[in-house]
Design an enzyme around this catalytic site. Sequence first.
Site, mmCIF file in Angstrom:
data_model
loop_
_atom_site.group_PDB
_atom_site.id
_atom_site.type_symbol
_atom_site.label_atom_id
_atom_site.label_comp_id
_atom_site.label_asym_id
_atom_site.label_seq_id
_atom_site.Cartn_x
_atom_site.Cartn_y
_atom_site.Cartn_z
ATOM 1 N N GLY A 138 0.854 -1.182 0.000
ATOM 2 C CA GLY A 138 0.000 0.000 0.000
ATOM 3 C C GLY A 138 0.883 1.223 0.000
ATOM 4 O O GLY A 138 1.854 1.305 0.765
ATOM 5 N N GLY B 44 0.609 4.252 1.040
ATOM 6 C CA GLY B 44 0.737 4.975 2.300
ATOM 7 C C GLY B 44 1.641 4.255 3.278
ATOM 8 O O GLY B 44 2.556 4.844 3.868
ATOM 9 N N ALA B 45 1.403 2.955 3.451
ATOM 10 C CA ALA B 45 2.222 2.163 4.368
ATOM 11 C C ALA B 45 3.675 2.104 3.896
ATOM 12 O O ALA B 45 4.609 2.237 4.699
ATOM 13 C CB ALA B 45 1.656 0.751 4.492
ATOM 14 N N THR C 126 10.614 11.687 -10.971
ATOM 15 C CA THR C 126 11.542 10.573 -10.784
ATOM 16 C C THR C 126 11.734 9.846 -12.110
ATOM 17 O O THR C 126 10.773 9.543 -12.810
ATOM 18 C CB THR C 126 11.028 9.601 -9.713
ATOM 19 N N LEU C 127 12.984 9.569 -12.435
ATOM 20 C CA LEU C 127 13.334 8.999 -13.739
ATOM 21 C C LEU C 127 14.149 7.721 -13.614
ATOM 22 O O LEU C 127 15.021 7.440 -14.427
ATOM 23 C CB LEU C 127 14.115 10.041 -14.557
ATOM 24 N N GLY C 128 13.862 6.927 -12.569
ATOM 25 C CA GLY C 128 14.551 5.663 -12.398
ATOM 26 C C GLY C 128 16.051 5.845 -12.251
ATOM 27 O O GLY C 128 16.515 6.701 -11.504
ATOM 28 N N LYS C 129 16.816 5.050 -12.994
ATOM 29 C CA LYS C 129 18.266 5.103 -12.855
ATOM 30 C C LYS C 129 18.857 6.431 -13.329
ATOM 31 O O LYS C 129 20.008 6.747 -13.014
ATOM 32 C CB LYS C 129 18.906 3.936 -13.608
ATOM 33 N N THR D 198 8.647 -2.912 -7.473
ATOM 34 C CA THR D 198 7.479 -2.587 -6.662
ATOM 35 C C THR D 198 7.904 -1.773 -5.443
ATOM 36 O O THR D 198 8.785 -2.180 -4.691
ATOM 37 C CB THR D 198 6.774 -3.872 -6.178
ATOM 38 N N ASP E 106 7.589 4.705 -3.892
ATOM 39 C CA ASP E 106 7.189 4.966 -2.510
ATOM 40 C C ASP E 106 8.409 5.133 -1.616
ATOM 41 O O ASP E 106 8.423 5.959 -0.703
ATOM 42 C CB ASP E 106 6.323 3.826 -1.983
#
Length: 302
Positions: free
Chosen positions: A39, A41-42, A220-223, A248, A252
């Site tokens: 989740g 939020g978590a 955010t653009l990963g690597k 995954t 977050d």
Amino acid sequence: MGRVVVAGSINMDVVATADRHPQVGETVAGQAVLYFPGGKGANQAVAASKLGAPTTLIGRLGADAFGQELKAFLAAQGVDQSFVRETAEAHTGTAIITLANADNTIVVVPGANGLVSADDVAAAKLAQGDIAVSQFEIPLPTISAFFKRARAAGATTILNPAPARVFDSGLLGLVDILVLNETELGLLARMTLHDADDAARFADAAKSLCVSDDQIICVTLGKRGVLALVSGEPLIVPGRNVKAVDTTGAGDCFVGAFAAQLALGAPLRDALGYANVAASICVQRMGAAPSMPTAAEVAAVT
């Protein structure tokens, strides 16, 4: 030092691993079924807490076995659950995830997360220096109510508009810092964006979303790292190139780490760089919330 206060979803992630994702109407053989706390939020709350910021989570769980497991997990991560309510009206939120070659597809069934209300967020007291964080796995009116209270208290608001959906300018006007990926940015800016696009294209798209001169937008653009639009000017903070196992929760992790650093008083550029490192560690492990790194792990590679 401020606190990180997250209003958001709490899910149990049910992960099926396979060699590849099925086509529509196709069945493929899987390898394993795994259960991970998750989740958005978590995940963000766990990331902030493990990285040293006092962290409170506001949300709802169902009165079921998943709910009990998630409460125990959050307690073990040091997350304050004083404002996590148990409800018998719905099951605990669940995400069905297919993982193949480090890429995932996700179906989220909100359950109790869809019942998080303005009254829930009103119960938590906010103060100047706090960082109020939310995402799009709880009702939008609840997020608006949360951010209005945060603004009135002098807290900084961070919105992660994921899963991607269009929302009105009224909510955007309550956001101090918007953190999103290229897919979410493309949807909101009504542009087609790709990982390999020039930084200037991402900056132009971000500028189209700004509703005030002091609003910050982080893409955010990963690597490749992160591009932040600050006072209309792009700031690029490089990322780390690592071998991903499971993406995954990476976004977050970035949001939680970034919020934690701001709560602890770090300058913006330093907070973004720190969040990049934390996310690069996260993707090298399985699961969402369990893959969030500790402060010691981030320090070991910086």
